[in-house]
Design an enzyme around this catalytic site. Structure first.
Site, PDB file in Angstrom:
ATOM      1  N   ASP A 207    -100.721 -19.951  14.076  1.00  0.00           N
ATOM      2  CA  ASP A 207    -102.161 -20.148  13.887  1.00  0.00           C
ATOM      3  C   ASP A 207    -102.543 -21.605  14.172  1.00  0.00           C
ATOM      4  O   ASP A 207    -102.105 -22.509  13.451  1.00  0.00           O
ATOM      5  CB  ASP A 207    -102.514 -19.753  12.439  1.00  0.00           C
ATOM      6  CG  ASP A 207    -103.999 -19.629  12.194  1.00  0.00           C
ATOM      7  OD1 ASP A 207    -104.785 -20.095  13.035  1.00  0.00           O
ATOM      8  OD2 ASP A 207    -104.372 -19.075  11.140  1.00  0.00           O
ATOM      9  N   HIS A 299    -108.883 -10.506  17.619  1.00  0.00           N
ATOM     10  CA  HIS A 299    -109.419 -11.778  17.096  1.00  0.00           C
ATOM     11  C   HIS A 299    -109.373 -12.889  18.150  1.00  0.00           C
ATOM     12  O   HIS A 299    -110.329 -13.647  18.293  1.00  0.00           O
ATOM     13  CB  HIS A 299    -108.625 -12.169  15.853  1.00  0.00           C
ATOM     14  CG  HIS A 299    -109.085 -13.422  15.195  1.00  0.00           C
ATOM     15  ND1 HIS A 299    -110.197 -13.478  14.388  1.00  0.00           N
ATOM     16  CD2 HIS A 299    -108.585 -14.683  15.224  1.00  0.00           C
ATOM     17  CE1 HIS A 299    -110.359 -14.713  13.947  1.00  0.00           C
ATOM     18  NE2 HIS A 299    -109.391 -15.467  14.441  1.00  0.00           N
TER      19      HIS A 299
HETATM   20  C1  HEM Z   1    -107.992 -15.144   7.566  1.00  0.00           C
HETATM   21  C2  HEM Z   1    -108.695 -15.131   8.637  1.00  0.00           C
HETATM   22  C3  HEM Z   1    -108.181 -15.615   9.960  1.00  0.00           C
HETATM   23  C4  HEM Z   1    -106.926 -15.532  10.467  1.00  0.00           C
HETATM   24  C5  HEM Z   1    -105.690 -14.950   9.818  1.00  0.00           C
HETATM   25  C6  HEM Z   1    -106.989 -16.118  11.787  1.00  0.00           C
HETATM   26  C7  HEM Z   1    -105.927 -16.222  12.655  1.00  0.00           C
HETATM   27  C8  HEM Z   1    -105.998 -16.660  13.958  1.00  0.00           C
HETATM   28  C9  HEM Z   1    -104.919 -16.632  14.906  1.00  0.00           C
HETATM   29  C10 HEM Z   1    -103.509 -16.140  14.597  1.00  0.00           C
HETATM   30  C11 HEM Z   1    -105.381 -17.094  16.073  1.00  0.00           C
HETATM   31  C12 HEM Z   1    -104.593 -17.167  17.390  1.00  0.00           C
HETATM   32  C13 HEM Z   1    -103.830 -18.398  17.555  1.00  0.00           C
HETATM   33  C14 HEM Z   1    -104.684 -19.610  17.668  1.00  0.00           C
HETATM   34  O1  HEM Z   1    -105.365 -19.840  18.673  1.00  0.00           O
HETATM   35  O2  HEM Z   1    -104.710 -20.338  16.699  1.00  0.00           O
HETATM   36  C15 HEM Z   1    -106.739 -17.468  15.860  1.00  0.00           C
HETATM   37  C16 HEM Z   1    -107.540 -18.039  16.821  1.00  0.00           C
HETATM   38  C17 HEM Z   1    -108.809 -18.457  16.590  1.00  0.00           C
HETATM   39  N1  HEM Z   1    -109.561 -18.211  15.458  1.00  0.00           N
HETATM   40 FE1  HEM Z   1    -108.939 -17.329  13.775  1.00  0.00          FE
HETATM   41  N2  HEM Z   1    -108.259 -16.543  12.023  1.00  0.00           N
HETATM   42  C18 HEM Z   1    -109.020 -16.261  10.931  1.00  0.00           C
HETATM   43  C19 HEM Z   1    -110.355 -16.513  10.750  1.00  0.00           C
HETATM   44  C20 HEM Z   1    -111.135 -17.161  11.661  1.00  0.00           C
HETATM   45  C21 HEM Z   1    -112.513 -17.517  11.461  1.00  0.00           C
HETATM   46  C22 HEM Z   1    -113.305 -17.237  10.175  1.00  0.00           C
HETATM   47  C23 HEM Z   1    -112.913 -18.160  12.590  1.00  0.00           C
HETATM   48  C24 HEM Z   1    -114.247 -18.761  12.911  1.00  0.00           C
HETATM   49  C25 HEM Z   1    -115.390 -18.360  12.448  1.00  0.00           C
HETATM   50  C26 HEM Z   1    -111.806 -18.198  13.512  1.00  0.00           C
HETATM   51  C27 HEM Z   1    -111.825 -18.779  14.744  1.00  0.00           C
HETATM   52  C28 HEM Z   1    -110.778 -18.799  15.625  1.00  0.00           C
HETATM   53  C29 HEM Z   1    -110.809 -19.477  16.910  1.00  0.00           C
HETATM   54  C30 HEM Z   1    -111.962 -20.284  17.492  1.00  0.00           C
HETATM   55  C31 HEM Z   1    -109.573 -19.258  17.519  1.00  0.00           C
HETATM   56  C32 HEM Z   1    -109.098 -19.797  18.869  1.00  0.00           C
HETATM   57  C33 HEM Z   1    -109.488 -18.891  19.976  1.00  0.00           C
HETATM   58  C34 HEM Z   1    -109.060 -19.509  21.304  1.00  0.00           C
HETATM   59  O3  HEM Z   1    -109.820 -20.307  21.853  1.00  0.00           O
HETATM   60  O4  HEM Z   1    -107.964 -19.170  21.794  1.00  0.00           O
HETATM   61  N3  HEM Z   1    -110.739 -17.585  12.912  1.00  0.00           N
HETATM   62  N4  HEM Z   1    -107.104 -17.176  14.575  1.00  0.00           N
END
Ligand code: HEM
Length: 388
Positions: A207, A299
């Site tokens: 993450d 996601h």
């Molecule tokens: C518990 C809730 C969440 C989990 C477990 C989670 C997990 C992850 C994971 C595993 C990734 C892919 C790896 C990475 O790029 O870091 C990711 C990407 C991302 N997440 Fe989350 N996330 C959560 C909540 C959120 C929320 C609430 C937001 C924003 C409102 C968010 C925004 C993003 C963004 C912007 C990316 C990068 C996308 C990219 O440009 O590749 N996430 N998240």
């Protein structure tokens, strides 16, 4: 801990970086993660608060306060906290410290301070877009984890340093502000060989990969305010969301169902369309049956900047556990920095709330928003540009 990795932002590129520099130590600006500092004492001085442009600390505590003073009192508190945090970063006992032996040097102590939306009713000059977030359809917000007028976030390599620093800061706040909530979390960004890695949340996912890279124009544009009131130049905003993870139902999924929900592999964090963590997502790729490899509601697709009119944020996670007797709740303290909450963060949140596959296993139970003033130089103090 500050290392080469934070320069590149993810493990794969860190390896490339090590090869390019021959593993040499590159001592750059100690106020952000743009290189490898010689020690783990992080200078509190600089254009920006020192805890922001670096990856999540090993241990952190966030304390939100209700303000019980006027503008002049807030100024006094900021001067007090500034002298505390300078001492704590240095490993020296702050004035009045009742346990001075617990102030230890080289523990990467950072203290980050923020102002909640209500503070600007007292001071004026509210940064644009800074308001409490509207309640989302999937939110189950609890007052015990939400809102607040002031924030301190203390990060360090170890829990003793964090607990000690927080105790000092709360004691000094007493005449001015009362704690509203406290949250403690942890993050592990060291691989088995001691090399830095991106770190994993409690679902087991890598993450943080998609973050803008420290020290790039992309990072600066995403994070630092350039258009707000003058006092806020070099500041940023922070959204804090306490997100409960339902590990029981998550564990009932097959591994490939888990990977489909996010669009990335659990083993390496690589996109389902790639082989290594830093590989770009191929959002058009289809499998033999014509199905999108990275699903429509995955996601990583929904949050990707290419699907959000180029909107970006800088995320950090802190894993948490909360035990009541023998019952454990697990989750993620989700932290997001952006120059403007309303135009960068909120549209992304609304989109994820509507259709994100992860919603089935995640519930947001706390939410708060803060403006983080710019950094300060020796002789100056935090918030001076707003309060002096
Ligand atoms: C518990 C809730 C969440 C989990 C477990 C989670 C997990 C992850 C994971 C595993 C990734 C892919 C790896 C990475 O790029 O870091 C990711 C990407 C991302 N997440 Fe989350 N996330 C959560 C909540 C959120 C929320 C609430 C937001 C924003 C409102 C968010 C925004 C993003 C963004 C912007 C990316 C990068 C996308 C990219 O440009 O590749 N996430 N998240």
């Amino acid at each position: 801990m500050t290392t080469r990795r934070q320069f590149f932002g993810y493990a794969g590129a860190a390896a490339a970086g090590a090869a390019a520099t021959g593993g040499a130590v590159v001592a750059l600006d100690n106020n952000s993660d743009t290189g490898t500092p010689v020690s783990r004492t992080i200078s509190p001085y600089g254009d920006h608060q020192a805890g922001i442009a670096r990856s999540a600390p090993a241990v952190a505590e966030l304390v939100s306060f209700k303000l019980g003073t006027d503008r002049a009192g807030l100024g006094r508190l900021m001067r007090l906290w500034t002298s505390d945090l300078v001492a704590l970063a240095d490993g020296r006992a702050a004035p009045g410290d009742t346990a001075p032996e617990l102030a230890v040097a080289s523990k990467s102590v950072t203290v980050t301070v923020g102002f909640g939306p209500r503070v600007f009713e007292v001071t004026g000059q509210r940064p644009p877009g800074l308001d409490d977030l509207p309640v989302m359809k999937h939110d189950r917000l609890q007052p015990a984890w939400s809102g607040g007028d002031l924030l301190v976030m203390v990060g360090a390599d170890d829990a003793v340093s964090v607990v000690h620093a927080v105790r000092r800061l709360i004691a000094d706040a007493k005449p001015f502000a009362t704690p509203l909530w406290r949250q403690t979390g942890f993050w592990d960004s060291t691989g088995p060989d001691g090399e830095p890695v991106t770190g994993r949340n409690l679902f087991g996912q890598v993450d943080g990969t998609g973050n803008p890279v420290f020290g790039t124009p992309d990072f600066d544009r995403t994070v630092w305010s350039a258009d707000g009131p003058d006092w806020f130049r070099g500041g940023t905003t922070l959204v804090v969301r306490r997100i409960r993870l339902n590990l029981d139902t998550w564990d009932e999924l097959t591994r490939s169902e888990q990977e489909r929900a996010i669009g990335r592999k659990l083993s390496t964090g690589a996109p389902l369309t790639g082989t290594a963590e830093p590989d770009e997502l191929d959002l058009e790729a289809r499998d033999a049956d014509g199905r999108l490899v990275i699903a429509q509601n995955a996601h990583a697709r929904l949050s990707h900047h290419s699907e959000n009119d180029g909107r970006r944020i800088f995320r950090k996670g802190l894993n948490y556990v909360h035990d009541t007797g023998a019952t454990r709740e697990s989750g993620l303290i989700f932290l997001s920095h952006q120059a403007d909450v309303a135009s960068q963060f909120l549209p992304l949140l609304a989109r994820l709330d509507a259709v994100d596959a992860l919603n089935e296993w995640t519930t947001t139970i706390g939410s708060a928003v803060f403006a983080l003033p710019p950094g300060f130089q020796p002789g100056g103090w935090l918030g001076q540009s707003l309060l002096s």
